[in-house]
Motif scaffolding. Structure first.
Motif, PDB file in Angstrom:
ATOM      1  N   ARG A 154       0.851  -1.187   0.000  1.00 35.88           N
ATOM      2  CA  ARG A 154       0.000   0.000   0.000  1.00 35.88           C
ATOM      3  C   ARG A 154       0.895   1.248   0.000  1.00 35.88           C
ATOM      4  NH1 ARG A 154      -2.780  -2.037   5.398  1.00 35.88           N
ATOM      5  NH2 ARG A 154      -0.517  -2.263   5.719  1.00 35.88           N
ATOM      6  N   THR A 179      -2.059   3.670  -3.574  1.00 34.23           N
ATOM      7  CA  THR A 179      -3.233   3.645  -2.698  1.00 34.23           C
ATOM      8  C   THR A 179      -3.905   5.006  -2.596  1.00 34.23           C
ATOM      9  OG1 THR A 179      -2.261   1.852  -1.401  1.00 34.23           O
ATOM     10  CG2 THR A 179      -4.028   3.111  -0.358  1.00 34.23           C
ATOM     11  N   SER A 235       3.038   6.542  11.630  1.00 38.31           N
ATOM     12  CA  SER A 235       3.209   5.706  12.821  1.00 38.31           C
ATOM     13  C   SER A 235       3.360   4.258  12.402  1.00 38.31           C
ATOM     14  CB  SER A 235       2.000   5.866  13.754  1.00 38.31           C
ATOM     15  OG  SER A 235       0.799   5.481  13.099  1.00 38.31           O
ATOM     16  N   GLY A 236       3.821   3.437  13.332  1.00 37.48           N
ATOM     17  CA  GLY A 236       3.985   2.020  13.053  1.00 37.48           C
ATOM     18  C   GLY A 236       4.874   1.357  14.085  1.00 37.48           C
ATOM     19  N   ASP A 241       3.172   1.896   9.185  1.00 34.45           N
ATOM     20  CA  ASP A 241       1.990   1.127   8.786  1.00 34.45           C
ATOM     21  C   ASP A 241       0.736   2.003   8.689  1.00 34.45           C
ATOM     22  OD1 ASP A 241       1.032   1.461  11.426  1.00 34.45           O
ATOM     23  OD2 ASP A 241       1.873  -0.460  12.069  1.00 34.45           O
ATOM     24  N   ALA A 242       0.875   3.285   9.051  1.00 34.01           N
ATOM     25  CA  ALA A 242      -0.282   4.172   8.948  1.00 34.01           C
ATOM     26  C   ALA A 242       0.173   5.615   8.846  1.00 34.01           C
ATOM     27  CB  ALA A 242      -1.205   4.001  10.153  1.00 34.01           C
ATOM     28  N   ARG A 244      -1.511   9.644   9.304  1.00 37.11           N
ATOM     29  CA  ARG A 244      -2.637  10.480   9.708  1.00 37.11           C
ATOM     30  C   ARG A 244      -2.433  11.880   9.134  1.00 37.11           C
ATOM     31  NH1 ARG A 244      -1.841   6.901  13.798  1.00 37.11           N
ATOM     32  NH2 ARG A 244      -3.704   5.944  14.727  1.00 37.11           N
ATOM     33  N   HIS A 253      -7.238   8.777   8.551  1.00 39.58           N
ATOM     34  CA  HIS A 253      -6.294   7.727   8.920  1.00 39.58           C
ATOM     35  C   HIS A 253      -6.208   6.760   7.745  1.00 39.58           C
ATOM     36  CE1 HIS A 253      -5.199   3.742  10.537  1.00 39.58           C
ATOM     37  NE2 HIS A 253      -4.444   4.427  11.385  1.00 39.58           N
ATOM     38  N   LEU A 254      -4.975   6.500   7.305  1.00 37.59           N
ATOM     39  CA  LEU A 254      -4.783   5.650   6.134  1.00 37.59           C
ATOM     40  C   LEU A 254      -3.716   4.601   6.432  1.00 37.59           C
ATOM     41  CD1 LEU A 254      -5.478   5.270   3.055  1.00 37.59           C
ATOM     42  CD2 LEU A 254      -3.522   6.768   2.584  1.00 37.59           C
ATOM     43  N   GLU A 255      -4.031   3.354   6.215  1.00 33.63           N
ATOM     44  CA  GLU A 255      -3.045   2.293   6.414  1.00 33.63           C
ATOM     45  C   GLU A 255      -2.161   2.190   5.176  1.00 33.63           C
ATOM     46  OE1 GLU A 255      -5.100  -1.289   7.378  1.00 33.63           O
ATOM     47  OE2 GLU A 255      -5.631  -0.592   9.408  1.00 33.63           O
ATOM     48  N   VAL A 256      -0.843   2.179   5.391  1.00 36.86           N
ATOM     49  CA  VAL A 256       0.122   2.153   4.285  1.00 36.86           C
ATOM     50  C   VAL A 256       1.287   1.230   4.631  1.00 36.86           C
ATOM     51  CG1 VAL A 256      -0.443   4.502   3.544  1.00 36.86           C
ATOM     52  CG2 VAL A 256       1.424   4.135   5.175  1.00 36.86           C
ATOM     53  N   ASP A 257       2.005   0.815   3.610  1.00 35.99           N
ATOM     54  CA  ASP A 257       3.274   0.099   3.782  1.00 35.99           C
ATOM     55  C   ASP A 257       4.458   0.993   3.418  1.00 35.99           C
ATOM     56  OD1 ASP A 257       2.151  -2.554   4.433  1.00 35.99           O
ATOM     57  OD2 ASP A 257       1.347  -2.430   2.407  1.00 35.99           O
TER      58      ASP A 257
END
Length: 474
Positions: A154, A179, A235-236, A241-242, A244, A253-257
Motif C-alpha cells: 500500500r 493507494t 506511525s507504526g 503502517d499508517a 494520519r 487515517h490511512l493504512e500504508v506500507d
C-alpha cells in the motif's frame, strides 16, 4: 606534478555537460568532476548504464538526456566520475581542487571554477518521517532509475509539485498501484495565486499541457486524491503502517506500507557556502541560494554557479545558464567569437522563458508541511536524533542561530553535516524567535566536505600516480 586546466566543472548533470562541451569547443581545457559513476546528474541518472537505458518506460523527458551525454562523450573533456570532492582553495587567479578517486586523494589546478552541483530534495519533517518505509519521492525515483526498485504494498504519495505528479505517472506505467495521493498544495488559493503570473504561463503552454497529461494519468487510474492536506504524521511498529493527516479540515487515517513525501527541491549550497560565496534568502522559492550576477558569477571572482544549484529553474534552464556563464568566461579572456555569441543569445532566450514560468509553479506548489512548525516529538536532526522539543529548549536557553543550536544540541554534527536538518533548524529558529528567516542564516560549512584521512590530505598531489584516473570522454 599537479595538472592544470582552464576550467574545472563540478557536476555532470545538464548544466555541467553543457558548460564542458561549449568550453572545449572554444578551445579551453576542461576537467569535469562528479561523485556519481556516470554522466547525467540526478535527472538523467542511470541513462548510460541503468536498467531503463533502452526503455521508454520513464517517459520522453528522461530520454532527452541521451543527446547531451553523447555530446559530452564525443568532446575532448577530461572527466572523472566517482570523485569525492573534499576541498577547494581559491586565489585571485584561480584555485586548486582536492578530491578522492579510486581510494587515492588527488589535486588539480584551474583558472575558472563552474559549480553545477544541482539541487537536493527539500526536507519535510513530521512525526514519523525517520521511520523505515518513509522516504522522499526524489530518493525513490533514484532507486527506480539506478536499480529498477519500486515500492510494494500500500503506497501513499504525500506532498506537491511536478516531481510528485511525474513519479506517480511513472509508477502507473510500470504497473505499480498507488493507494492514495495526499496533496499538500493550497488548492483554490494556490491556483488563484498562480494565475497572477499568467504571462509566464502563456509563454510555456507546453509545460501546462504536460502537467495536465500527468494529472489525467492519475485521474484515469482512479487513485483517491486528498486535497489541501496538512498536519501529516506517520506511525507504526518497526516500520510505517499508517499515516494520519488533515484534508479540508477533516482528520483522516490511512493504512500504508510505504509513504513517499515531496515538497520540491532546493539548491545544494554546501560547496559554495564552504567557499564563502555570499547567499541570499529567496522568499519566492523559500530557500537559501547563492548570490550571483546575470552571468552566474558568484561573490568570489572566478567562481560561477549555474543550474539548479543557483536557483530552481529546471532541466531546460540549467544548460542555458551554464552556456551564459561560459560565454562570460570566454569574453573575459578574449576567446569569444560569433559562434559562442550565438550560443549565448540562444541560451539567454531559453533562460528568460524558463524563469518566467517558475513564479507560477512556486505559487501553485508552495511548501506546506516542510515550513510548518514541527512538534516537540518530531526528529529534527536524523543523524544525532535531536527532537523539536530539544531544539526549542536550546533556543529558549539562548541558541538564537544555527551555530549556537549546533553547539547546544549537536544538531547538524552527524554524517550529513547538516545537509538535511539545516533548513529545518533555520525555519524553527525563525518561528520561535519571530524573526525573518533571511536573518537567521544557516550552519557554517567548512572543508573537508567529505570524509578523508589526515594521511591522504598530507600526500594529496605529491605522488605522480595520483594524476591517474582521469580520462578523456570518448
Amino acid at each position: 606534478m599537479i595538472r592544470a586546466f582552464d576550467l574545472c566543472v563540478v557536476g555532470g548533470g545538464p548544466a555541467g555537460i553543457a558548460a564542458s562541451v561549449m568550453a572545449v569547443r572554444q578551445g579551453l581545457s576542461v576537467v569535469l568532476l562528479d561523485e556519481r559513476p556516470n554522466a547525467g546528474g540526478q535527472i538523467y541518472r542511470g541513462l548510460e548504464q541503468g536498467p531503463f537505458r533502452n526503455s521508454a518506460a520513464l517517459g520522453a523527458d528522461y530520454r532527452q538526456g541521451e543527446d547531451a551525454i553523447a555530446r559530452l562523450r564525443a568532446a575532448e573533456v577530461t572527466t572523472c566520475f566517482g570523485a569525492s570532492l573534499w576541498r577547494i582553495d581559491m586565489t585571485e587567479t584561480g584555485g586548486e581542487v582536492s578530491y578522492s578517486h579510486d581510494g587515492k586523494s588527488q589535486r588539480l589546478a584551474f583558472t575558472d571554477l563552474l559549480l553545477a552541483n544541482g539541487a537536493i530534495e527539500r526536507p519535510v519533517p513530521f512525526e514519523g518521517w525517520t521511520m523505515p518505509g518513509v522516504m522522499g519521492i526524489g530518493a525513490a525515483q533514484l532507486l527506480l532509475k539506478t536499480s529498477a526498485i519500486v515500492p510494494t504494498g500500500r503506497i501513499a504519495l504525500a506532498g506537491n509539485g511536478p516531481l510528485m505528479l511525474l513519479f506517480a505517472s511513472q509508477l502507473l506505467r510500470l504497473g505499480v498501484e498507488i493507494t492514495a495521493i495526499l496533496d499538500t498544495s493550497p488548492g483554490k488559493i494556490g491556483i488563484a495565486a498562480a494565475f497572477a503570473h499568467l504571462p509566464g504561463l502563456l509563454r510555456n503552454l507546453d509545460k501546462v499541457s504536460k502537467g495536465l497529461r500527468l494529472m489525467r494519468d492519475i485521474s484515469r487510474a482512479g487513485i483517491p486524491v486528498h486535497r489541501n492536506v496538512s498536519s501529516l504524521s506517520a506511525s507504526g511498529h518497526g516500520c510505517v503502517d499508517a499515516v494520519r493527516f488533515e484534508a479540508d479540515g477533516a482528520e483522516h487515517h490511512l493504512e500504508v506500507d510505504t509513504l513517499l513525501v515531496h515538497e520540491g527541491i532546493i539548491p545544494n549550497t554546501q560547496l559554495p557556502r564552504a567557499l564563502g560565496c555570499a547567499h541570499v534568502w529567496d522568499d519566492g522559492q523559500k530557500c537559501l541560494r547563492p548570490q550571483i550576477d546575470r552571468f552566474g558569477e558568484s561573490s568570489i571572482s572566478h567562481v560561477y554557479i549555474v543550474g539548479d544549484g543557483a536557483a530552481i529553474n529546471g532541466a531546460i534552464a540549467a544548460p542555458a545558464s551554464a552556456e551564459i556563464a561560459v560565454g562570460r568566461i570566454l569574453q573575459r579572456i578574449g576567446r569569444h567569437d560569433e559562434r559562442s555569441l550565438a550560443t549565448v543569445r540562444r541560451a539567454s532566450t531559453v533562460l528568460a522563458r524558463e524563469r518566467a514560468f517558475r513564479p507560477f509553479l512556486d505559487a501553485l506548489y508552495p511548501p506546506r508541511v516542510s515550513v510548518a512548525s514541527p512538534s516537540d516529538q518530531t526528529i529534527i536532526c536524523r543523524c544525532e536524533e535531536v527532537s523539536g522539543g530539544k531544539l526549542r529548549s536550546a533556543i529558549q536557553d539562548g541558541a538564537i542561530g544555527p551555530s549556537q543550536a549546533k553547539a547546544f544540541t549537536r544538531c547538524g554534527m552527524g554524517a550529513c553535516q547538516g545537509r538535511v536538518c539545516g533548513p529545518i533548524v533555520s525555519q524553527l529558529i525563525a518561528t520561535e524567535t519571530d524573526r525573518p528567516i533571511g536573518e537567521i542564516g544557516t550552519y557554517t560549512v567548512r572543508f573537508p566536505l567529505k570524509p578523508v584521512t589526515v594521511f591522504d590530505m598530507a600526500r594529496c598531489g605529491r605522488d605522480e600516480e595520483l594524476t591517474e584516473g582521469h580520462e578523456h570522454a570518448d
